[in-house]
Write a protein that holds these residues in place. Structure first.
Motif, PDB file in Angstrom:
ATOM      1  N   LYS A  51     -21.802 -20.766 -30.934  1.00  0.00           N
ATOM      2  CA  LYS A  51     -22.494 -20.360 -32.163  1.00  0.00           C
ATOM      3  C   LYS A  51     -21.840 -20.965 -33.399  1.00  0.00           C
ATOM      4  CE  LYS A  51     -24.720 -19.255 -29.665  1.00  0.00           C
ATOM      5  NZ  LYS A  51     -24.782 -19.073 -28.225  1.00  0.00           N
ATOM      6  N   ILE A 175     -27.910 -32.483 -18.136  1.00  0.00           N
ATOM      7  CA  ILE A 175     -28.628 -32.174 -16.890  1.00  0.00           C
ATOM      8  C   ILE A 175     -28.976 -30.692 -16.914  1.00  0.00           C
ATOM      9  CG2 ILE A 175     -28.612 -32.312 -14.378  1.00  0.00           C
ATOM     10  CD1 ILE A 175     -26.320 -34.307 -14.569  1.00  0.00           C
ATOM     11  N   GLY A 176     -30.270 -30.399 -16.984  1.00  0.00           N
ATOM     12  CA  GLY A 176     -30.734 -29.010 -17.006  1.00  0.00           C
ATOM     13  C   GLY A 176     -31.209 -28.601 -18.391  1.00  0.00           C
ATOM     14  N   ILE A 180     -28.014 -23.340 -21.915  1.00  0.00           N
ATOM     15  CA  ILE A 180     -26.797 -24.073 -22.287  1.00  0.00           C
ATOM     16  C   ILE A 180     -27.131 -25.508 -22.680  1.00  0.00           C
ATOM     17  CG2 ILE A 180     -24.623 -25.040 -21.392  1.00  0.00           C
ATOM     18  CD1 ILE A 180     -24.226 -22.485 -19.822  1.00  0.00           C
ATOM     19  N   GLY A 181     -27.940 -26.170 -21.865  1.00  0.00           N
ATOM     20  CA  GLY A 181     -28.290 -27.560 -22.127  1.00  0.00           C
ATOM     21  C   GLY A 181     -28.955 -27.739 -23.482  1.00  0.00           C
ATOM     22  N   GLU A 183     -28.959 -25.524 -26.158  1.00  0.00           N
ATOM     23  CA  GLU A 183     -28.115 -25.141 -27.306  1.00  0.00           C
ATOM     24  C   GLU A 183     -27.118 -26.255 -27.612  1.00  0.00           C
ATOM     25  OE1 GLU A 183     -26.267 -21.299 -26.842  1.00  0.00           O
ATOM     26  OE2 GLU A 183     -28.150 -20.225 -27.072  1.00  0.00           O
ATOM     27  N   PHE A 200     -35.230 -30.660 -13.744  1.00  0.00           N
ATOM     28  CA  PHE A 200     -35.872 -30.661 -12.425  1.00  0.00           C
ATOM     29  C   PHE A 200     -37.339 -30.207 -12.496  1.00  0.00           C
ATOM     30  CE2 PHE A 200     -36.895 -28.407  -8.476  1.00  0.00           C
ATOM     31  CZ  PHE A 200     -36.650 -29.406  -7.549  1.00  0.00           C
ATOM     32  N   LEU A 201     -37.577 -29.137 -13.262  1.00  0.00           N
ATOM     33  CA  LEU A 201     -38.937 -28.587 -13.350  1.00  0.00           C
ATOM     34  C   LEU A 201     -39.809 -29.458 -14.264  1.00  0.00           C
ATOM     35  CD1 LEU A 201     -37.899 -24.862 -13.836  1.00  0.00           C
ATOM     36  CD2 LEU A 201     -38.689 -25.922 -11.713  1.00  0.00           C
ATOM     37  N   PRO A 206     -36.805 -22.402 -17.816  1.00  0.00           N
ATOM     38  CA  PRO A 206     -37.480 -21.684 -16.733  1.00  0.00           C
ATOM     39  C   PRO A 206     -37.584 -20.186 -17.016  1.00  0.00           C
ATOM     40  CG  PRO A 206     -35.296 -22.468 -16.045  1.00  0.00           C
ATOM     41  CD  PRO A 206     -35.608 -23.110 -17.349  1.00  0.00           C
ATOM     42  N   ALA A 231     -37.508 -34.233 -12.745  1.00  0.00           N
ATOM     43  CA  ALA A 231     -36.540 -35.214 -12.234  1.00  0.00           C
ATOM     44  C   ALA A 231     -35.310 -34.496 -11.666  1.00  0.00           C
ATOM     45  CB  ALA A 231     -36.111 -36.146 -13.358  1.00  0.00           C
ATOM     46  N   VAL A 233     -31.587 -34.686 -10.495  1.00  0.00           N
ATOM     47  CA  VAL A 233     -30.394 -35.527 -10.580  1.00  0.00           C
ATOM     48  C   VAL A 233     -29.738 -35.591  -9.204  1.00  0.00           C
ATOM     49  CG1 VAL A 233     -28.083 -35.706 -11.564  1.00  0.00           C
ATOM     50  CG2 VAL A 233     -30.030 -35.187 -13.036  1.00  0.00           C
ATOM     51  N   THR A 267     -26.620 -26.714 -15.145  1.00  0.00           N
ATOM     52  CA  THR A 267     -27.622 -26.406 -14.116  1.00  0.00           C
ATOM     53  C   THR A 267     -27.449 -25.005 -13.547  1.00  0.00           C
ATOM     54  OG1 THR A 267     -26.158 -27.522 -12.555  1.00  0.00           O
ATOM     55  CG2 THR A 267     -27.998 -28.803 -13.418  1.00  0.00           C
ATOM     56  N   ARG A 269     -25.185 -21.003 -13.492  1.00  0.00           N
ATOM     57  CA  ARG A 269     -23.865 -20.438 -13.245  1.00  0.00           C
ATOM     58  C   ARG A 269     -23.921 -19.562 -12.002  1.00  0.00           C
ATOM     59  NH1 ARG A 269     -20.374 -20.810 -17.557  1.00  0.00           N
ATOM     60  NH2 ARG A 269     -19.224 -18.960 -16.898  1.00  0.00           N
ATOM     61  N   MET A 315     -27.827 -13.354 -16.457  1.00  0.00           N
ATOM     62  CA  MET A 315     -26.415 -13.570 -16.814  1.00  0.00           C
ATOM     63  C   MET A 315     -26.299 -13.588 -18.324  1.00  0.00           C
ATOM     64  SD  MET A 315     -25.118 -16.301 -14.024  1.00  0.00           S
ATOM     65  CE  MET A 315     -24.458 -15.739 -12.465  1.00  0.00           C
ATOM     66  N   ILE A 347     -32.247 -17.812 -27.400  1.00  0.00           N
ATOM     67  CA  ILE A 347     -31.664 -19.159 -27.413  1.00  0.00           C
ATOM     68  C   ILE A 347     -31.378 -19.470 -28.877  1.00  0.00           C
ATOM     69  CG2 ILE A 347     -31.917 -21.557 -26.707  1.00  0.00           C
ATOM     70  CD1 ILE A 347     -33.953 -20.708 -24.674  1.00  0.00           C
ATOM     71  N   TYR A 348     -30.114 -19.795 -29.158  1.00  0.00           N
ATOM     72  CA  TYR A 348     -29.676 -19.892 -30.560  1.00  0.00           C
ATOM     73  C   TYR A 348     -29.783 -21.301 -31.125  1.00  0.00           C
ATOM     74  CZ  TYR A 348     -28.062 -15.234 -29.568  1.00  0.00           C
ATOM     75  OH  TYR A 348     -28.026 -13.912 -29.210  1.00  0.00           O
TER      76      TYR A 348
HETATM   77  P1  NAI Z   1     -30.227 -22.158 -16.599  1.00  0.00           P
HETATM   78  O1  NAI Z   1     -30.460 -21.501 -15.298  1.00  0.00           O
HETATM   79  O2  NAI Z   1     -30.687 -21.507 -17.858  1.00  0.00           O
HETATM   80  O3  NAI Z   1     -30.884 -23.632 -16.578  1.00  0.00           O
HETATM   81  C1  NAI Z   1     -30.515 -24.583 -15.630  1.00  0.00           C
HETATM   82  C2  NAI Z   1     -31.589 -25.665 -15.552  1.00  0.00           C
HETATM   83  O4  NAI Z   1     -31.113 -26.744 -14.765  1.00  0.00           O
HETATM   84  C3  NAI Z   1     -32.886 -25.176 -14.930  1.00  0.00           C
HETATM   85  O5  NAI Z   1     -33.944 -25.453 -15.793  1.00  0.00           O
HETATM   86  C4  NAI Z   1     -32.948 -25.981 -13.624  1.00  0.00           C
HETATM   87  O6  NAI Z   1     -34.279 -26.255 -13.215  1.00  0.00           O
HETATM   88  C5  NAI Z   1     -32.183 -27.245 -13.978  1.00  0.00           C
HETATM   89  N1  NAI Z   1     -31.627 -27.983 -12.823  1.00  0.00           N
HETATM   90  C6  NAI Z   1     -30.966 -27.473 -11.759  1.00  0.00           C
HETATM   91  N2  NAI Z   1     -30.587 -28.472 -10.913  1.00  0.00           N
HETATM   92  C7  NAI Z   1     -31.010 -29.647 -11.451  1.00  0.00           C
HETATM   93  C8  NAI Z   1     -30.932 -31.007 -11.049  1.00  0.00           C
HETATM   94  N3  NAI Z   1     -30.311 -31.418  -9.927  1.00  0.00           N
HETATM   95  N4  NAI Z   1     -31.496 -31.961 -11.835  1.00  0.00           N
HETATM   96  C9  NAI Z   1     -32.125 -31.603 -12.987  1.00  0.00           C
HETATM   97  N5  NAI Z   1     -32.222 -30.327 -13.404  1.00  0.00           N
HETATM   98  C10 NAI Z   1     -31.671 -29.337 -12.669  1.00  0.00           C
HETATM   99  O7  NAI Z   1     -28.657 -22.458 -16.631  1.00  0.00           O
HETATM  100  P2  NAI Z   1     -27.637 -22.772 -17.808  1.00  0.00           P
HETATM  101  O8  NAI Z   1     -28.328 -23.335 -19.004  1.00  0.00           O
HETATM  102  O9  NAI Z   1     -26.558 -23.556 -17.160  1.00  0.00           O
HETATM  103  O10 NAI Z   1     -27.096 -21.342 -18.210  1.00  0.00           O
HETATM  104  C11 NAI Z   1     -26.390 -20.551 -17.251  1.00  0.00           C
HETATM  105  C12 NAI Z   1     -26.497 -19.085 -17.576  1.00  0.00           C
HETATM  106  O11 NAI Z   1     -25.817 -18.794 -18.784  1.00  0.00           O
HETATM  107  C13 NAI Z   1     -27.924 -18.633 -17.733  1.00  0.00           C
HETATM  108  O12 NAI Z   1     -28.110 -17.468 -16.967  1.00  0.00           O
HETATM  109  C14 NAI Z   1     -28.056 -18.336 -19.186  1.00  0.00           C
HETATM  110  O13 NAI Z   1     -28.937 -17.246 -19.418  1.00  0.00           O
HETATM  111  C15 NAI Z   1     -26.635 -17.996 -19.613  1.00  0.00           C
HETATM  112  N6  NAI Z   1     -26.442 -18.360 -21.006  1.00  0.00           N
HETATM  113  C16 NAI Z   1     -27.070 -17.640 -21.975  1.00  0.00           C
HETATM  114  C17 NAI Z   1     -26.961 -17.979 -23.292  1.00  0.00           C
HETATM  115  C18 NAI Z   1     -27.704 -17.191 -24.299  1.00  0.00           C
HETATM  116  O14 NAI Z   1     -28.111 -16.078 -24.005  1.00  0.00           O
HETATM  117  N7  NAI Z   1     -27.946 -17.715 -25.498  1.00  0.00           N
HETATM  118  C19 NAI Z   1     -26.165 -19.130 -23.729  1.00  0.00           C
HETATM  119  C20 NAI Z   1     -25.586 -19.836 -22.637  1.00  0.00           C
HETATM  120  C21 NAI Z   1     -25.714 -19.445 -21.344  1.00  0.00           C
END
Ligand code: NAI
Length: 462
Positions: A51, A175-176, A180-181, A183, A200-201, A206, A231, A233, A267, A269, A315, A347-348
């Motif tokens: 943030k 990637i993803g 997190i990706g 922000e 991927f989607l 998602p 796509a 990875v 991708t 946690r 999470m 999402i911030y």
């Molecule tokens: P995420 O589950 O939100 O997104 C991961 C993305 O990666 C998905 O869209 C998925 O389809 C894609 N993916 C997976 N494998 C792939 C591949 N091989 N190639 C291409 N794309 C691929 O996970 P993220 O962003 O890592 O966050 C993890 C956790 O942390 C989440 O549960 C999230 O809610 C939490 N978080 C929450 C925040 C907030 O509330 N502002 C901030 C940061 C994290």
């Protein structure tokens, strides 16, 4: 050996909040934490530092894009990355020290070190064994690895490395397209990096309401982020300074590559339960590696509870906090409660994106008749004055009863605006209840009221 009513393992938002509530309820409480500072992933390498960087980079964006329009002229600021990092580190320190202060104030013992549970009723930290009537596991989560990708936290990074890069990359591949990706991708895009997101989607974020997700992608594209959707990875080949990402397009299985100075792997946690000794204790796990709990956050082993990212559910820090407070009540012999139907997600980015409850997609799937009330920030005076009129509020209400079932906001302060809808939902309010509540003018929250009006006879300013 010291003896406690409760020992909590992990001092993230779930663990430290649980510890404070336990102490407030009169329980002798300790919290185990192996990091040098309290606060877990969220305060040290997650929500809080990200943030700070989002705030700083947004200020730069404002200076570059909007200052001149308001008659604020002059040289636009340049980025002193070292100072920005120092600012971020100071924000972390203020917050982690704050938790330490709260521990002292509430007479909570910080057991420094990594904890394990040699048997029910006992927690081992270093060479010492402590007794506890109740143990709460709040050990959180860690980035989940992707096969074919080795993380060095310099060129190929998780969110942790991405917060402390030595310099702003010229080109970043993310990637993803999850939270997190997007922000962190938008931070570096605003700071001047060319950011390519591979997902991927066939859509970003998602689980998000599809209409919001589309608008969000449009706005991020306008800010310079580029997307390759559908796509998968396959692998990342990295040297000390560069990386090559290989991905396969799902539509035709064709392979392509992308070069980058930094690759952010975002991708998802997974629960972090290493070293606790859960298998030897016979603690049941789900097939996704989460600790299995009942409705009262109890595991199958008497006296051991678990909360937060280590168990099922979103999470999110605030979900963990709510579970932390609730399990403290349970341990103290009272009733703990979490309403999982009303947990907001935010999402911030700029604009922020926030949601609570059902999406159109989940309602359709459940066959539940609903109506939509929508209002665009374009009709909100405050948003126009502040260059924040992109986006909208969307409220979903039961077609028959008008009860609010969900809400989705993309726009200014969405992460704050969502909460009046959360409160309304907690009270089982109808869209009309919200629409009949006087909202101060001129505020962004008038857009929420207008969306509620749109569920009935219609908004005024559209
Ligand atoms: P995420 O589950 O939100 O997104 C991961 C993305 O990666 C998905 O869209 C998925 O389809 C894609 N993916 C997976 N494998 C792939 C591949 N091989 N190639 C291409 N794309 C691929 O996970 P993220 O962003 O890592 O966050 C993890 C956790 O942390 C989440 O549960 C999230 O809610 C939490 N978080 C929450 C925040 C907030 O509330 N502002 C901030 C940061 C994290």
């Amino acid at each position: 050996m010291s003896s406690y009513d409760v020992i909590i393992i992990g001092s993230g938002p779930g663990g430290y909040v649980c510890a404070i509530r336990c102490a407030q309820l009169g329980l002798k409480t300790a919290c185990v934490e192996g990091r040098e500072t309290l606060g877990g992933t969220c305060l040290n390498i997650g929500c809080i530092p990200s943030k700070a960087l989002l705030h700083a980079s947004h200020q730069l964006h404002e200076a570059e894009h909007n200052f001149a329009k308001m008659g604020l002229k002059g040289k636009s600021p340049s980025v002193d990355w070292k100072q920005m990092q120092a600012y971020k580190d100071d924000v972390i320190a203020q917050n982690t020290r704050g938790v330490e202060f709260l521990f002292k104030k509430n007479k909570i013992d910080w057991l420094k070190g990594w904890g394990s549970i040699p048997e029910a009723g006992k927690v081992k930290v270093g060479d010492e064994i402590h007794e506890a009537k109740h143990i709460v596991i709040a050990t959180g989560s860690e980035p989940s690895a992707l096969p074919g990708i080795e993380i060095d936290e310099k060129v190929v990074v998780t969110s942790e490395g991405a917060l402390s890069l030595t310099k702003i990359p010229r080109k970043m591949v993310v990637i993803g397209a999850g939270v997190i990706g997007l922000e962190l991708g938008s931070v570096y895009a605003r700071l001047g990096a060319e950011v390519q997101v591979i997902e991927f989607l066939d859509h970003i974020t998602p689980g998000m309401d599809a209409e919001i997700s589309k608008q969000f992608q449009r706005l991020l594209k306008k800010q310079g982020l580029e997307f390759t959707l559908g796509a998968a990875v396959q692998k990342v080949d990295a040297t000390k300074t560069k990386a090559k990402v290989t991905y396969k397009l799902r539509k035709d299985d064709s392979e392509a590559t992308m070069d980058a100075d930094v690759v952010l792997v975002a991708t998802g946690r997974k629960p972090y339960t290493d070293g606790l000794g859960l298998a030897d204790l016979g603690v049941e796990m789900t097939d996704r590696g989460q600790i299995k709990t009942d409705d009262h956050w109890a595991t199958n082993v008497k006296g051991i509870y678990a909360i937060g990212d280590a168990i099922a559910g979103p999470m999110l820090a605030h979900k963990a906090e709510d579970e932390g407070m609730a399990v403290a009540e349970v341990v103290a012999g009272r009733h703990g409660h979490v309403n999982y139907g009303v947990i907001p997600g935010v999402i911030y980015t700029h604009p922020e994106v926030a949601n609570v409850g059902e999406t159109e997609e989940t309602l359709k799937e459940a066959g539940r008749p609903y109506k939509i009330g929508k209002f665009a920030f374009m009709g909100n005076g405050r948003a126009k004055a502040n260059f924040a009129a992109e986006g909208f509020v969307k409220i979903l209400a039961d077609k028959e009863t008008d009860r609010i079932l969900g809400a989705h906001i993309i726009g200014p302060m969405a992460g704050d605006l969502i909460h009046e809808i959360c409160v309304a939902m907690e009270f089982g309010a109808s869209a009309q209840d919200l629409a009949m509540t006087c909202h101060a003018h001129p505020t962004y929250s008038e857009a929420v009221r207008e969306a509620a009006l749109a569920c009935g006879d219609g908004p005024i300013h559209a």
